[in-house]
Design a protein around this motif. Structure first.
Motif, short mmCIF file in Angstrom:
data_model
loop_
_atom_site.label_atom_id
_atom_site.label_comp_id
_atom_site.label_asym_id
_atom_site.label_seq_id
_atom_site.Cartn_x
_atom_site.Cartn_y
_atom_site.Cartn_z
N SER A 112 40.27 79.77 94.66
CA SER A 112 39.19 78.79 95.77
C SER A 112 40.21 78.68 96.71
O SER A 112 41.24 78.18 95.85
N GLY A 113 39.81 78.90 97.88
CA GLY A 113 40.83 77.66 98.79
C GLY A 113 41.59 78.45 99.63
O GLY A 113 41.91 79.90 99.29
N ARG A 114 41.45 78.09 100.95
CA ARG A 114 42.04 79.18 101.62
C ARG A 114 43.93 78.99 101.65
O ARG A 114 44.51 80.08 102.14
N THR A 115 44.47 78.52 100.87
CA THR A 115 45.30 78.00 101.59
C THR A 115 46.48 78.72 100.02
O THR A 115 47.55 78.22 99.55
N PHE A 116 45.65 79.27 99.31
CA PHE A 116 46.07 80.53 97.36
C PHE A 116 47.56 81.00 97.87
O PHE A 116 48.24 81.07 97.47
N SER A 117 47.70 81.83 99.37
CA SER A 117 48.39 82.46 100.10
C SER A 117 49.73 81.53 100.09
O SER A 117 50.86 82.51 99.96
N ILE A 118 49.62 80.58 99.98
CA ILE A 118 51.34 79.58 100.12
C ILE A 118 51.42 78.80 99.29
O ILE A 118 52.43 77.81 99.07
N TYR A 119 51.02 79.33 97.82
CA TYR A 119 50.67 78.56 97.08
C TYR A 119 52.45 79.30 95.25
O TYR A 119 51.65 80.67 95.52
N THR A 120 52.74 78.76 95.14
CA THR A 120 53.75 79.45 93.62
C THR A 120 52.08 79.34 93.22
O THR A 120 51.92 78.26 92.12
N MET A 121 52.56 80.80 92.01
CA MET A 121 51.27 80.52 91.20
C MET A 121 51.91 80.85 89.61
O MET A 121 53.07 81.54 89.52
N GLY A 122 51.79 80.31 88.66
CA GLY A 122 52.23 80.56 87.32
C GLY A 122 51.50 80.40 86.39
O GLY A 122 49.74 79.91 86.20
N TRP A 123 51.84 81.34 85.11
CA TRP A 123 51.01 81.54 83.96
C TRP A 123 51.30 80.78 83.38
O TRP A 123 52.79 81.00 82.45
N PHE A 124 50.85 79.65 81.84
CA PHE A 124 51.86 79.38 81.09
C PHE A 124 50.53 79.97 79.96
O PHE A 124 49.52 80.46 79.54
N ARG A 125 50.94 79.58 78.16
CA ARG A 125 50.02 79.69 77.71
C ARG A 125 50.59 78.69 76.15
O ARG A 125 52.04 77.51 76.71
N GLN A 126 49.16 78.09 75.69
CA GLN A 126 48.88 77.51 74.25
C GLN A 126 48.91 78.07 72.71
O GLN A 126 47.53 77.61 72.69
N ALA A 127 49.68 78.39 71.92
CA ALA A 127 48.90 78.13 70.40
C ALA A 127 48.27 77.07 69.68
O ALA A 127 49.52 75.85 69.91
N PRO A 128 47.55 77.41 68.78
CA PRO A 128 47.17 75.93 68.15
C PRO A 128 48.74 75.12 67.74
O PRO A 128 49.36 75.47 66.98
N GLY A 129 49.02 73.70 67.36
CA GLY A 129 49.73 72.78 67.09
C GLY A 129 51.06 72.83 68.02
O GLY A 129 51.84 72.56 67.35
N LYS A 130 50.97 73.81 68.91
CA LYS A 130 52.34 74.19 69.89
C LYS A 130 52.22 73.36 71.74
O LYS A 130 51.13 73.53 71.20
N GLU A 131 53.09 73.05 71.62
CA GLU A 131 53.40 72.75 73.66
C GLU A 131 53.27 73.94 74.65
O GLU A 131 53.10 75.28 73.95
N ARG A 132 52.83 73.33 75.47
CA ARG A 132 52.44 74.55 76.83
C ARG A 132 53.54 74.84 77.02
O ARG A 132 54.64 74.64 77.19
N GLN A 133 53.28 75.63 76.79
CA GLN A 133 54.60 76.97 76.97
C GLN A 133 54.82 77.86 78.82
O GLN A 133 53.81 78.26 78.32
#
Length: 124
Positions: free
Chosen positions: A25-46
């Motif tokens: 949501s939001g009008r300024t989405f187009s200027i943001y860097t976007m990322g994907w991260f993942r987190q498995a059970p018992g592990k840090e976000r990667q």
């Protein structure tokens, strides 16, 4: 304020594919860097992947290079993660994140907004 909602997760067999979506949501989405991260059970976000505001620059974790593709459609306020040749070690909750400061980082701490996550499970 930006709200992010992920979708597209599920259960898939080894070698299968999934496409995750993250609607913002939001009008300024187009200027943001976007990322994907993942987190498995018992592990840090990667870190998984990031894309610049224009979509012209992308970055991937070594573990997903050649298998995952990040893209965005600014007209639809959506970022995607196409995941091919999935492996059991890809099993995790996947989160999208937005960085208004456009630092294009692999560090989760530098992203200000996060979705609730979507579960991806890869069976062997």
């Amino acid at each position: 304020q930006v709200q992010l909602v992920e979708s597209g997760g599920g259960l898939v067999k080894t070698g299968g594919s999934l496409r995750l979506s993250c609607a913002a949501s939001g009008r300024t989405f187009s200027i943001y860097t976007m990322g994907w991260f993942r987190q498995a059970p018992g592990k840090e976000r990667q870190f998984v992947a990031a894309i610049s505001w224009s979509g012209g620059t992308t970055n991937y974790a070594d573990s997903v290079k050649g298998r995952f593709t990040i893209s965005r459609d600014n007209a639809k306020n959506t970022v995607y993660l196409q995941m091919n040749n999935l492996k059991p070690e890809d099993t995790a909750v996947y989160y999208c994140a937005a960085d208004p400061a456009r630092r294009f980082s692999e560090h989760a701490d530098l992203y200000d907004y996060w979705g609730q996550g979507t579960q991806v499970t890869v069976s062997s």
